[in-house]
Scaffold this active site. Structure first.
Site, PDB file in Angstrom:
ATOM      1  N   ASP A 175       0.843  -1.319   0.021  1.00 23.28           N
ATOM      2  CA  ASP A 175       0.038   0.055   0.037  1.00 23.28           C
ATOM      3  C   ASP A 175       0.864   1.355  -0.177  1.00 23.28           C
ATOM      4  O   ASP A 175       2.110   1.152   0.133  1.00 23.28           O
ATOM      5  CB  ASP A 175      -1.243   0.067   0.998  1.00 23.28           C
ATOM      6  CG  ASP A 175      -0.457   0.234   2.377  1.00 23.28           C
ATOM      7  OD1 ASP A 175       0.649   0.534   2.647  1.00 23.28           O
ATOM      8  OD2 ASP A 175      -1.212   0.178   3.379  1.00 23.28           O
ATOM      9  N   HIS A 188      -8.765  14.876  -3.066  1.00 25.98           N
ATOM     10  CA  HIS A 188      -8.864  13.708  -3.632  1.00 25.98           C
ATOM     11  C   HIS A 188      -8.831  13.517  -5.066  1.00 25.98           C
ATOM     12  O   HIS A 188      -8.431  12.243  -5.541  1.00 25.98           O
ATOM     13  CB  HIS A 188     -10.592  13.154  -3.433  1.00 25.98           C
ATOM     14  CG  HIS A 188     -10.800  12.925  -1.829  1.00 25.98           C
ATOM     15  ND1 HIS A 188     -10.464  11.802  -1.204  1.00 25.98           N
ATOM     16  CD2 HIS A 188     -11.319  13.719  -0.872  1.00 25.98           C
ATOM     17  CE1 HIS A 188     -10.681  11.735   0.222  1.00 25.98           C
ATOM     18  NE2 HIS A 188     -11.339  13.124   0.257  1.00 25.98           N
ATOM     19  N   GLU A 218      -5.973   2.264  -1.069  1.00 24.33           N
ATOM     20  CA  GLU A 218      -4.545   2.589  -1.403  1.00 24.33           C
ATOM     21  C   GLU A 218      -3.772   0.955  -1.585  1.00 24.33           C
ATOM     22  O   GLU A 218      -2.768   1.375  -1.485  1.00 24.33           O
ATOM     23  CB  GLU A 218      -4.065   3.801  -0.687  1.00 24.33           C
ATOM     24  CG  GLU A 218      -3.459   3.354   0.731  1.00 24.33           C
ATOM     25  CD  GLU A 218      -4.795   3.785   1.451  1.00 24.33           C
ATOM     26  OE1 GLU A 218      -4.414   3.933   2.789  1.00 24.33           O
ATOM     27  OE2 GLU A 218      -5.616   3.941   1.368  1.00 24.33           O
TER      28      GLU A 218
END
Length: 301
Positions: A175, A188, A218
């Site tokens: 991640d 975002h 993520e």
């Protein structure tokens, strides 16, 4: 009179989201939501202008801060559809290219705020639509990596096959480090761009027989078939270093991120652990160890 918070447009500029056969006659075209709320929704286009924006009187209402009240318009003229940006704050994009006005072609992807729409046209639009719905069931619309559903099925299948034929199988779970910080400081849209850029990089690095999927948020996963633990660890380190070098344009600056990776292989598991869950659990525990150890590293043992 002041605008309510829901009517304000958040300013977020990033370098973002070019073009197949013409439409023919009205009624032979539609747009399909392939990323965002109302995923899979199909809206037919006719001869009348079709407007998109955050105001509820639009033909397609997108309730996002990054979308302007009257953001974009699709029009039909002389047998062709065109897309126009209506002076929006964050811009309108076709296939990663910022546009003010441009003809639409079959297969074009239109990005408005955090939503992605696909333009379809031609006599087989119904067939195309159902093909797209199937694709949406297996592919993440934002990153174009496989989705969690597809990965879970592929992992079960490949795990059983590898056990049966005694073949190597490895799993890399990773991640993005401090990803929340990107969303909080740049917005975002910038976070979405980071996800897209990293996914594109991974897709270029993996082999054709590997499976790359967005595992959630993520977090991503690579299923490497036919590579032993040592070889997969080398690839994981190459992937880590490539992401560290990656420069992503966002706002007026360049964003650089790192990833943490956990690696597990089938040949590491003892007889009582040789399950799909056991493989995932080992990769996840090593991902946690990589993050606890300072991030931007591979934990393979």
């Amino acid at each position: 009179m002041g605008l309510r918070d829901s009517e304000r447009t958040r300013v977020t500029r990033i370098t973002e989201l070019a073009a197949g056969p013409d439409a023919g006659r009205p009624g032979d075209a539609c747009i399909v939501v392939i990323y965002g709320t109302e995923l899979g929704k199909r809206l037919e286009l006719g001869a009348a202008p079709f407007e998109i924006g955050r105001s509820s009187n639009n033909d397609l209402f997108i309730d996002q801060e990054s979308v302007s009240r009257h953001h974009a318009r699709i029009t039909y003229h002389d047998g062709k559809y065109s897309l126009s940006d209506l002076g929006s704050t964050n811009g309108t994009f076709i296939n990663d290219e910022s546009v003010r006005e441009r003809p639409l072609h079959d297969g074009d992807q239109v990005r408005i705020g955090r939503s992605i729409l696909k333009f379809m046209t031609g006599e087989n639009v119904e067939v195309h639509y159902h093909e797209e719905i199937y694709r949406l069931m297996t592919v993440d619309g934002l990153t174009q990596a496989y989705n969690r559903r597809y990965f879970d099925e592929a992992l079960e299948r490949e795990f059983n096959r590898s056990k049966r034929y005694e073949r190597s199988l490895s799993l890399i779970l990773f991640d993005i480090d401090h990803f929340k910080r990107v969303n909080d400081t740049l917005g975002h849209l910038a976070g979405d761009e980071v996800l897209r850029e990293i996914s594109g990089l991974v897709a270029r690095l993996i082999r054709q027989e590997d499976v790359f999927a967005r595992y959630g948020g993520e977090e991503f996963v690579v299923l490497a078939r036919g590579i032993d633990h040592v070889g997969t660890a080398r690839f994981a380190e190459r992937l880590r270093a490539s992401v560290e070098r990656l420069e992503i344009a966002a706002e007026s600056s360049v964003v650089r991120v790192t990833i943490s990776l956990g690696l597990a292989s089938l040949d590491e598991l003892g007889e009582g652990q040789r399950t799909v869950e056991g493989l995932l659990r080992l990769a996840d525990s090593r991902l946690y160890a990589a993050k606890a150890g300072g991030r931007n590293r591979v934990c393979a043992e």
